[in-house]
Design a protein around this motif. Structure first.
Motif, PDB file in Angstrom:
ATOM      1  N   GLY A   7       0.786  -1.227   0.000  1.00  0.00           N
ATOM      2  CA  GLY A   7       0.000   0.000   0.000  1.00  0.00           C
ATOM      3  C   GLY A   7       0.816   1.274   0.000  1.00  0.00           C
ATOM      4  O   GLY A   7       0.445   2.247   0.658  1.00  0.00           O
ATOM      5  N   VAL A   8       1.916   1.279  -0.729  1.00  0.00           N
ATOM      6  CA  VAL A   8       2.725   2.492  -0.844  1.00  0.00           C
ATOM      7  C   VAL A   8       3.022   2.775  -2.311  1.00  0.00           C
ATOM      8  O   VAL A   8       3.037   1.867  -3.146  1.00  0.00           O
ATOM      9  CB  VAL A   8       4.053   2.399  -0.061  1.00  0.00           C
ATOM     10  CG1 VAL A   8       3.793   2.375   1.432  1.00  0.00           C
ATOM     11  CG2 VAL A   8       4.869   1.182  -0.489  1.00  0.00           C
ATOM     12  N   THR A   9       3.253   4.045  -2.614  1.00  0.00           N
ATOM     13  CA  THR A   9       3.665   4.463  -3.942  1.00  0.00           C
ATOM     14  C   THR A   9       4.931   5.287  -3.805  1.00  0.00           C
ATOM     15  O   THR A   9       5.285   5.750  -2.711  1.00  0.00           O
ATOM     16  CB  THR A   9       2.577   5.298  -4.643  1.00  0.00           C
ATOM     17  OG1 THR A   9       2.384   6.519  -3.908  1.00  0.00           O
ATOM     18  CG2 THR A   9       1.259   4.549  -4.702  1.00  0.00           C
ATOM     19  N   GLY A  10       5.609   5.481  -4.923  1.00  0.00           N
ATOM     20  CA  GLY A  10       6.838   6.252  -4.869  1.00  0.00           C
ATOM     21  C   GLY A  10       7.596   6.172  -6.171  1.00  0.00           C
ATOM     22  O   GLY A  10       7.024   5.917  -7.226  1.00  0.00           O
ATOM     23  N   HIS A  11       8.902   6.357  -6.097  1.00  0.00           N
ATOM     24  CA  HIS A  11       9.763   6.383  -7.267  1.00  0.00           C
ATOM     25  C   HIS A  11      10.569   5.087  -7.345  1.00  0.00           C
ATOM     26  O   HIS A  11      11.410   4.804  -6.496  1.00  0.00           O
ATOM     27  CB  HIS A  11      10.700   7.582  -7.219  1.00  0.00           C
ATOM     28  CG  HIS A  11       9.978   8.895  -7.077  1.00  0.00           C
ATOM     29  ND1 HIS A  11       8.917   9.241  -7.887  1.00  0.00           N
ATOM     30  CD2 HIS A  11      10.153   9.915  -6.213  1.00  0.00           C
ATOM     31  CE1 HIS A  11       8.478  10.445  -7.535  1.00  0.00           C
ATOM     32  NE2 HIS A  11       9.200  10.866  -6.514  1.00  0.00           N
ATOM     33  N   LEU A  12      10.305   4.293  -8.372  1.00  0.00           N
ATOM     34  CA  LEU A  12      11.026   3.051  -8.593  1.00  0.00           C
ATOM     35  C   LEU A  12      12.403   3.392  -9.155  1.00  0.00           C
ATOM     36  O   LEU A  12      12.511   4.073 -10.171  1.00  0.00           O
ATOM     37  CB  LEU A  12      10.252   2.170  -9.578  1.00  0.00           C
ATOM     38  CG  LEU A  12      10.737   0.732  -9.726  1.00  0.00           C
ATOM     39  CD1 LEU A  12      10.360  -0.080  -8.490  1.00  0.00           C
ATOM     40  CD2 LEU A  12      10.136   0.101 -10.976  1.00  0.00           C
ATOM     41  N   GLU A  13      13.435   2.910  -8.484  1.00  0.00           N
ATOM     42  CA  GLU A  13      14.790   3.292  -8.871  1.00  0.00           C
ATOM     43  C   GLU A  13      15.450   2.190  -9.699  1.00  0.00           C
ATOM     44  O   GLU A  13      15.327   1.003  -9.399  1.00  0.00           O
ATOM     45  CB  GLU A  13      15.623   3.591  -7.624  1.00  0.00           C
ATOM     46  CG  GLU A  13      15.072   4.751  -6.822  1.00  0.00           C
ATOM     47  CD  GLU A  13      15.830   5.030  -5.547  1.00  0.00           C
ATOM     48  OE1 GLU A  13      15.573   6.074  -4.927  1.00  0.00           O
ATOM     49  OE2 GLU A  13      16.686   4.198  -5.157  1.00  0.00           O
ATOM     50  N   LEU A  14      16.185   2.621 -10.714  1.00  0.00           N
ATOM     51  CA  LEU A  14      16.914   1.720 -11.591  1.00  0.00           C
ATOM     52  C   LEU A  14      18.407   1.953 -11.426  1.00  0.00           C
ATOM     53  O   LEU A  14      18.820   3.046 -11.069  1.00  0.00           O
ATOM     54  CB  LEU A  14      16.503   1.960 -13.051  1.00  0.00           C
ATOM     55  CG  LEU A  14      15.009   1.778 -13.365  1.00  0.00           C
ATOM     56  CD1 LEU A  14      14.737   2.155 -14.831  1.00  0.00           C
ATOM     57  CD2 LEU A  14      14.553   0.359 -13.088  1.00  0.00           C
ATOM     58  N   PRO A  15      19.237   0.935 -11.693  1.00  0.00           N
ATOM     59  CA  PRO A  15      18.865  -0.402 -12.137  1.00  0.00           C
ATOM     60  C   PRO A  15      18.362  -1.265 -10.980  1.00  0.00           C
ATOM     61  O   PRO A  15      18.415  -0.850  -9.817  1.00  0.00           O
ATOM     62  CB  PRO A  15      20.179  -0.950 -12.692  1.00  0.00           C
ATOM     63  CG  PRO A  15      21.227  -0.286 -11.844  1.00  0.00           C
ATOM     64  CD  PRO A  15      20.702   1.101 -11.582  1.00  0.00           C
TER      65      PRO A  15
END
Length: 206
Positions: free
Chosen positions: A115-123
């Motif tokens: 139940g959280v959202t945010g910024h998916l970091e790559l790689p």
């Protein structure tokens, strides 16, 4: 509730919408409300590679609030969840399906389970091969860091899972999966490396 919603439509909207950006802080409120009603089930779209089920997840994290803004590894908290049977602690993860990219799958599973959202970091943090204790089959797991910017009050699996913010040390001790602990080690290594690089670039006053 009698509401059916296509998850591939949701994923497509999330990642194609101009509202999905760092500037706007993640997914729109209307979409959050829709996603909170449903969770993808079934394995008819499950992705396999040479017989190995493909699994993807995230290490959701945030920085503790302090008097001074900090990006220190020591100030990081990570979000863990309980297993559906309530007998273990782990990071959100689930099956990578045929109608979504690996990034979409990681984001979706984290939203559904934690139940959280945010910024998916790559790689990604890495790839691990392991044998499922419950199913007795081999899986390949991928993990990503996700910097959390919003914690939802309602989410699809809120009735079957608990969530808790922990220190990195606490999460490593509590996490039941060896490969997730290794992913956490890689996350710490990456954060420490970035912190050291940032310190080297700080101008020295003379």
């Amino acid at each position: 509730m009698g509401i059916l919603l296509s998850r591939n439509i949701i994923a497509s909207y999330i990642f194609s919408s101009p509202l999905f950006s760092k500037k706007n802080g993640g997914i729109p409120m209307q979409l959050e409300n829709m996603v909170s009603l449903v969770s993808r089930t079934g394995r008819h779209l499950q992705r396999y590679d040479k017989g190995c089920r493909q699994v993807v997840g995230c290490i959701p994290y945030r920085y503790r609030q302090t008097e001074q803004e900090s990006s220190s590894v020591e100030d990081i908290e990570v979000l863990v969840i309980s297993s559906q049977k309530g007998q273990g602690i782990l990071f959100p993860k689930g099956g990578w399906e045929l109608d979504e990219s690996i990034e979409e799958a990681a984001y979706r599973e984290t939203l559904e389970e934690a139940g959280v959202t945010g910024h998916l970091e790559l790689p990604r943090l890495g790839k691990w091969s392991y044998k499922s204790k419950s199913q007795g089959t081999f899986h390949e797991g991928y993990m990503f860091p996700l910097l959390v910017n919003k914690q939802l009050e309602s989410w699809p699996e809120m009735t079957v899972r608990k969530r808790e913010w922990m220190t990195i040390a606490g999460a490593k001790e509590a996490c039941q999966n060896w490969w997730m602990r290794e992913a956490l080690d890689e996350f710490v290594r990456r954060q420490t490396q970035a912190q050291e690089k940032e310190a080297q670039n700080v101008p020295v006053c003379t």
